[in-house]
Motif scaffolding. Sequence first.
Motif, PDB file in Angstrom:
ATOM      1  N   LYS A 142       0.829  -1.198   0.000  1.00 39.81           N
ATOM      2  CA  LYS A 142       0.000   0.000   0.000  1.00 39.81           C
ATOM      3  C   LYS A 142       0.867   1.253   0.000  1.00 39.81           C
ATOM      4  O   LYS A 142       1.931   1.291   0.620  1.00 39.81           O
ATOM      5  N   THR A 178      -1.354  -0.535  -5.958  1.00 43.10           N
ATOM      6  CA  THR A 178      -1.305  -0.084  -4.553  1.00 43.10           C
ATOM      7  C   THR A 178      -2.625   0.504  -4.094  1.00 43.10           C
ATOM      8  O   THR A 178      -2.875   0.607  -2.891  1.00 43.10           O
ATOM      9  N   GLN A 179      -3.477   0.892  -5.034  1.00 44.81           N
ATOM     10  CA  GLN A 179      -4.797   1.447  -4.703  1.00 44.81           C
ATOM     11  C   GLN A 179      -5.910   0.436  -4.982  1.00 44.81           C
ATOM     12  O   GLN A 179      -7.083   0.800  -5.064  1.00 44.81           O
TER      13      GLN A 179
END
Length: 565
Positions: A142, A178-179
């Motif tokens: 993340k 990461t999103q």
Amino acid sequence: MKMISKISKIVLALTLVGSSVFAQSIADAKKAIDAEQFQKAKSMLKNLTVTQPTKDENFFYLGWVYILQEYPDSAKTNFQKGIAVNPKSALNYAGLGAAAFLDKDRATATTNFNQAVALAGKDSKPYLYVGEAYLLNDVDGKVPAADANAAIAVLTKGKTVNPKDAEILVALGDALRTQSKNTEALSNYQSALELDPKLAHAKVATGVIWKYANNFESSENEFKAALAIDPNYGPAYREWAETDIRWALSDPKMASAKVKEGADNYRKYLSLTDLSVESRLRYADFLLYAGDYKTLQTEAQALSSAANGNLKVYRYLGYAGYENKDYPAGLTAMNTWITKADPKRIIPRDYVYLGRLQLASKQDSLGVASLRKAIDVDTTQVDVYPEIAKALYGQKKYAEAGDAYHVFTQKGRNVKLLDHFYEGVSYYFYVSYNDKIPNADAYIAKADSAFSYVTQKAPSDPNAYLYRARVNELKDKDRNNIVGYAKPFYEKYIETTNAKGGTPTDKVKKELAEAYVYLATFAEFKEKDSAKTLENYTKARDNDPTNKQVVAYFARKGGGAGKAK
């Protein structure tokens, strides 16, 4: 340790091979960087900065290796040399931005990123490395949304500049991943593979998506596909090892086999890198993630004695010391790390472990201060509040303990009913142990609210009813004008306790006596019902004949505690 001995031998062998054997080109250096063979890449690039001192990109890629190893000062030095060679070097401005980003100097980072983009022209690589820089704060897959969105924006511009830059597509996929924008990420990885079918990195990145989706079989298949492209691609084994551990944590039936497989895969990864201190530090990260604190402590101790050691080993020694209950060694290590490391390298979890070690070493005030420091640095660290609360409770700072539990029950990620219960107990003790509190009613209300929540969620559990009764009893300050706030809760305590059946413990008998005494007192002073008074005192006596109020009542009746007249 056998592994360390093997590491030493391999390092020696690599040294004897000599840098002259390696092809001295940017392409080969970049391949080594991608394979996480950082020492090999540095050796090549240092040579290139000497043999080709007018090429600014040599200095950039050398600096970028230092960025990946988290040495921003060394990186900055090389980027500045690259700019000295070519004042319009977009790559090196991207590098300066990355170094500032690691140093948490966002203003300088943004200025340099903008300069890199302004100088890039039709070259997509400056866009690539600006985007990569924004992703440097990756924690367990993340990245803060603002950083990820900035990366996506600049990488999208780079994609427009050169739609056939496969590295841009992979980086864009990483940013989207990461999103949790996995469909878009996969599309970019696939597009990258269409441009370059031998791009092992894209296969590994695809496997990482499946890892975080807990689709472990698909994840493994992607890592195997990457290794089919390049059997010596170390990052595939590293990600595979980390996937094994995630699998083990998710499926207890697979835990033993996957932990072993993970260790084997990580050893393969190490054998394919240059076994530098940095590679071994990454192994330490893996051991930390795997929860193998005994091996972590052993490995960190070996690293701490290395000639080219890294202060970061003291972080691992501190964490492992706490988890292995070696508190003196752990505390010494954490104090070394906190006091000697660059303050920019200290993360909130460091203060958490420092606080835990201090608490375990009976340094309660320091421990609480360190845990609070972790929260000051990162307000999302709410899960340390129970540890703060427990320490404050042990110091009999009940109001502060209640406040800490309250923050956790409102904002924590893994809140249990017991946390609500202890919130109430803390506030109750604060009021009951202090006669003169100007705002006592407010704390009584807080305690009552906490116990009310527990009784709603666990209506058959007697304990919260007992404490809710005790809290409400505090409201009845005049026995001669008793209201009976506690009455329904003592009755509920008796009901739920008796419903459990069996023979109550001595502790429960005393609590039952307490409840019956309250009902007897209410009957005597409020209801003026002598029969009900006698009935409840008798039940109290049956549970605890030594109860002082029971003894006093039957003494008044003239028959002692053993017999009523």
